[in-house]
Design an enzyme around this catalytic site. Structure first.
Site, short mmCIF file in Angstrom:
data_model
loop_
_atom_site.label_atom_id
_atom_site.label_comp_id
_atom_site.label_asym_id
_atom_site.label_seq_id
_atom_site.Cartn_x
_atom_site.Cartn_y
_atom_site.Cartn_z
N ARG A 158 0.86 -1.17 0.00
CA ARG A 158 0.00 0.00 0.00
C ARG A 158 0.90 1.24 0.00
O ARG A 158 2.02 1.20 0.52
CB ARG A 158 -0.90 0.02 1.25
CG ARG A 158 -1.80 -1.20 1.40
CD ARG A 158 -2.58 -1.12 2.71
NE ARG A 158 -3.48 -2.27 2.88
CZ ARG A 158 -3.16 -3.38 3.51
NH1 ARG A 158 -1.94 -3.53 4.03
NH2 ARG A 158 -4.05 -4.37 3.62
N LYS A 182 -1.85 -2.71 8.08
CA LYS A 182 -3.01 -2.28 8.85
C LYS A 182 -3.08 -3.01 10.18
O LYS A 182 -2.75 -4.18 10.27
CB LYS A 182 -4.29 -2.55 8.05
CG LYS A 182 -4.49 -1.63 6.85
CD LYS A 182 -5.81 -1.90 6.17
CE LYS A 182 -6.05 -0.92 5.03
NZ LYS A 182 -7.37 -1.17 4.36
N HIS A 254 -2.43 2.53 -5.88
CA HIS A 254 -3.11 1.26 -5.68
C HIS A 254 -3.21 0.46 -6.97
O HIS A 254 -3.38 -0.76 -6.93
CB HIS A 254 -4.52 1.51 -5.10
CG HIS A 254 -4.79 0.72 -3.86
ND1 HIS A 254 -4.01 0.82 -2.72
CD2 HIS A 254 -5.73 -0.21 -3.58
CE1 HIS A 254 -4.48 0.00 -1.80
NE2 HIS A 254 -5.51 -0.65 -2.30
N ARG A 257 -0.53 -2.02 -6.85
CA ARG A 257 -0.85 -3.11 -5.90
C ARG A 257 -1.83 -4.08 -6.55
O ARG A 257 -1.66 -5.30 -6.45
CB ARG A 257 -1.43 -2.50 -4.63
CG ARG A 257 -1.86 -3.52 -3.56
CD ARG A 257 -2.22 -2.76 -2.29
NE ARG A 257 -2.99 -3.54 -1.34
CZ ARG A 257 -2.47 -4.34 -0.41
NH1 ARG A 257 -1.15 -4.50 -0.36
NH2 ARG A 257 -3.23 -4.99 0.44
N HIS A 280 -3.75 -9.19 3.66
CA HIS A 280 -5.19 -9.24 3.88
C HIS A 280 -5.50 -10.12 5.09
O HIS A 280 -4.96 -11.22 5.21
CB HIS A 280 -5.92 -9.81 2.66
CG HIS A 280 -5.96 -8.86 1.51
ND1 HIS A 280 -6.17 -9.27 0.20
CD2 HIS A 280 -5.84 -7.50 1.46
CE1 HIS A 280 -6.15 -8.22 -0.60
NE2 HIS A 280 -5.97 -7.13 0.14
N TYR A 289 -9.54 -10.63 -6.55
CA TYR A 289 -8.59 -10.57 -7.67
C TYR A 289 -8.77 -11.74 -8.62
O TYR A 289 -8.45 -11.64 -9.80
CB TYR A 289 -7.15 -10.53 -7.14
CG TYR A 289 -6.83 -9.26 -6.41
CD1 TYR A 289 -6.49 -8.10 -7.09
CD2 TYR A 289 -6.90 -9.20 -5.02
CE1 TYR A 289 -6.21 -6.93 -6.41
CE2 TYR A 289 -6.62 -8.04 -4.34
CZ TYR A 289 -6.28 -6.90 -5.04
OH TYR A 289 -6.02 -5.74 -4.37
#
Length: 309
Positions: A158, A182, A254, A257, A280, A289
């Site tokens: 990110r 995150k 992004h 990514r 994730h 994806y």
């Protein structure tokens, strides 16, 4: 002068509650008022002027009208209809909590789900054009921009993760980079040859010159004043490179990514490996994806197979 119906007074009461008790913004209040006005028109057409006469069927029919349109309104997209239903559901929930309605007539009416948007990925040849366009001349900024874009595509980071990296997060001996994602979750990612070479060139030939203008930040990517590069600056860098490469559409950090993930899956990578690389929490997020690659298969099939259409 037109009479105000009990239903309209109830709606005004909810809007006042949002303004006074909940501190809703003027923009939000205007949007809700507009949505409720259309709802009130729908109910008035059925002879309903009090909230206690509204049934679940009335609300379901209103939702169908939103999606299909009528003589006075164009059909709404799922996202717009869902926003309108937020107002309707909030209004009926308020009536129930206040004791003005025995049951919440809207509780079982689910708003429409917007179609799942596929991540935007670009083909490998466009990625290469973008990366090449980041290197204009041999200036410190040019070397930095190339290293940044190579890293974004090379590890699927990110943009916030990339600009937060410090020099100590790189380990060229093991060809890895430590990323803080995150929720403070750390992951160690493999560093490919192209990204490693671009970072080495930047760190040895460009970063020292940029660092002399600052106060000694450990950040890898520095701005022209020697401070840590911002997310907005990284955004501007990729847009400038995209413009120089004459790439179509709107590209963002992004995009790289998304392209990283899509190209891995196209190459046969397991979705759970891609999940770990992207950081994730759930594989469900990563599986979107796979929808991209399936869509690409459909497009190739439709244009290539003699009996596809």
């Amino acid at each position: 002068m037109a009479m105000v119906t009990p239903l309209e007074r109830s709606m005004r009461g909810w809007l006042d509650h949002l303004r006074v008790e909940r501190g809703a913004s003027p923009h939000t209040l205007r949007a809700y008022e507009r949505d409720l006005r259309r709802y009130a028109e729908h109910l008035a057409g059925r002879g309903i002027d009090t909230a206690d006469r509204v049934t679940e069927g009335d609300i379901t029919d209103f939702l169908a009208t939103l999606r299909e349109g009528d003589a006075d309104h164009q059909p709404l997209a799922a996202s717009s209809a869902a926003r309108t239903m937020v107002a309707v559901r909030g209004f009926h929930r308020f009536l129930t909590l206040e004791g003005d309605a025995r049951i919440d007539a809207a509780a079982a009416v689910s708003p429409p789900k917007p179609p799942r948007r596929l991540p935007k990925a670009i083909p490998l040849d466009q990625v290469e054009r973008l990366l090449a366009a980041a290197s204009v001349g041999d200036t410190p900024a040019s070397l930095r921009d190339r290293a940044l874009l190579e890293l974004l595509y090379g590890i699927g980071a990110r943009v916030s993760e990339a600009v937060s990296l410090d020099v100590d997060d790189l380990d060229f001996e093991s060809a890895t980079v430590r990323v803080l994602g995150k929720g403070g979750k750390e992951r160690v990612l493999p560093l490919g040859r192209y990204a490693a070479e671009a970072l080495t060139a930047y760190l040895t030939r460009a970063r020292p010159a940029l660092a002399t203008k600052g106060t000694g930040t450990p950040a890898i990517f520095l701005n022209q004043r020697g401070g840590r590069l911002s997310r907005q600056s990284a955004w501007n860098i990729i847009q400038a490179a995209a413009a120089r490469a004459d790439l179509p559409g709107h590209l963002s950090p992004h995009t790289l990514r998304h392209s990283f993930a899509t190209h891995l899956l196209d190459g046969g990578a397991d979705v759970r490996v891609v999940q770990e690389l992207l950081g994730h929490a759930s594989v469900t997020t990563t599986q979107i994806y796979t929808m991209v690659t399936v869509q690409q298969l459909r497009e190739v099939f439709a244009t290539s197979h003699p009996r596809a259409t």
